[in-house]
Design a protein around this motif. Structure first.
Motif, short mmCIF file in Angstrom:
data_model
loop_
_atom_site.label_atom_id
_atom_site.label_comp_id
_atom_site.label_asym_id
_atom_site.label_seq_id
_atom_site.Cartn_x
_atom_site.Cartn_y
_atom_site.Cartn_z
N LYS A 2 -17.90 -1.24 -57.08
CA LYS A 2 -18.00 -0.20 -56.08
C LYS A 2 -17.11 -0.50 -54.88
O LYS A 2 -16.53 0.41 -54.29
N LYS A 3 -17.01 -1.77 -54.54
CA LYS A 3 -16.18 -2.18 -53.41
C LYS A 3 -14.70 -1.87 -53.70
O LYS A 3 -13.98 -1.42 -52.82
N VAL A 4 -14.28 -2.08 -54.93
CA VAL A 4 -12.89 -1.82 -55.32
C VAL A 4 -12.60 -0.33 -55.24
O VAL A 4 -11.56 0.09 -54.74
N ASN A 5 -13.55 0.51 -55.69
CA ASN A 5 -13.38 1.96 -55.65
C ASN A 5 -13.29 2.44 -54.20
O ASN A 5 -12.49 3.31 -53.88
N ARG A 6 -14.15 1.91 -53.34
CA ARG A 6 -14.11 2.30 -51.93
C ARG A 6 -12.78 1.89 -51.28
O ARG A 6 -12.19 2.65 -50.51
#
Length: 190
Positions: A2-6
């Motif tokens: 999720k951090k990578v997508n954000r």
């Protein structure tokens, strides 16, 4: 994940904002331009004005340019038909003029190597063939008519052989009459 997508979404948003900012800056600093569209010249004005058709062609240089005059080089070289199988090409040139002379009249033909007459013969042959005199090998010079000399010579650099006919012009010196480019020299000089 999720951090990578954000992070990816934030980077895309930053790039989008930069593109929008640069585009807005270019529009704000946009100056008048002209574009050729179709047949008419359409002037693009400030964003406050509407498009305006301009029927006059865009003038980059206000001065009328004169068309360049073509200097046609007059062809003075004339090919002479020949049946001699040894002749590659035979020609004359109507621009050939007498070379001038230091000799007095009545003219006396002299084939002595260091005579003024022989020096002037070499000069007209060199000028006619456009070959430096030091690169010309003289094989034979002889009388060909009452005022004419026939010379068999070669270009030392290219080994091209020539038969050059020159003529004495009263008080003006020798003048070339004809050049034959030869496949080979006559047998007596081979």
């Amino acid at each position: 994940m999720k951090k990578v997508n954000r992070l990816f979404k934030k980077i895309v948003l930053i790039i989008f904002c930069l593109i929008a900012f640069i585009s807005a800056f270019q529009i704000a600093t946009h100056k008048k331009e002209s574009l050729l569209i179709g047949g008419e010249n359409i002037a693009l004005m400030d964003h406050e004005k509407k498009y305006q058709a301009v029927n006059q062609p865009l003038e980059i240089n206000k001065k009328k340019q004169k068309p360049m005059e073509k200097k046609e080089k007059i062809k003075t070289k004339q090919i002479i038909a020949t049946q001699n199988p040894n002749v590659i090409q035979s020609y004359l040139d109507t621009s050939w003029k007498p070379i001038g002379t230091k000799q007095t009249e009545p003219h006396i033909f002299s084939f002595d190597n260091n005579s003024q007459d022989r020096i002037e013969m070499r000069k007209v042959i060199s000028n006619t063939l456009h070959i430096n005199a030091t690169n010309i090998e003289e094989w034979w010079l002889s009388m060909y008519g009452p005022n004419d000399v026939e010379a068999y010579v070669s270009n030392r650099e290219t080994n091209q052989h020539y038969r050059v006919l020159i003529s004495w012009v009263v008080s003006k010196g020798y003048q070339a009459k004809q050049v034959d480019e030869l496949h080979f020299l006559p047998e007596q000089w081979q």
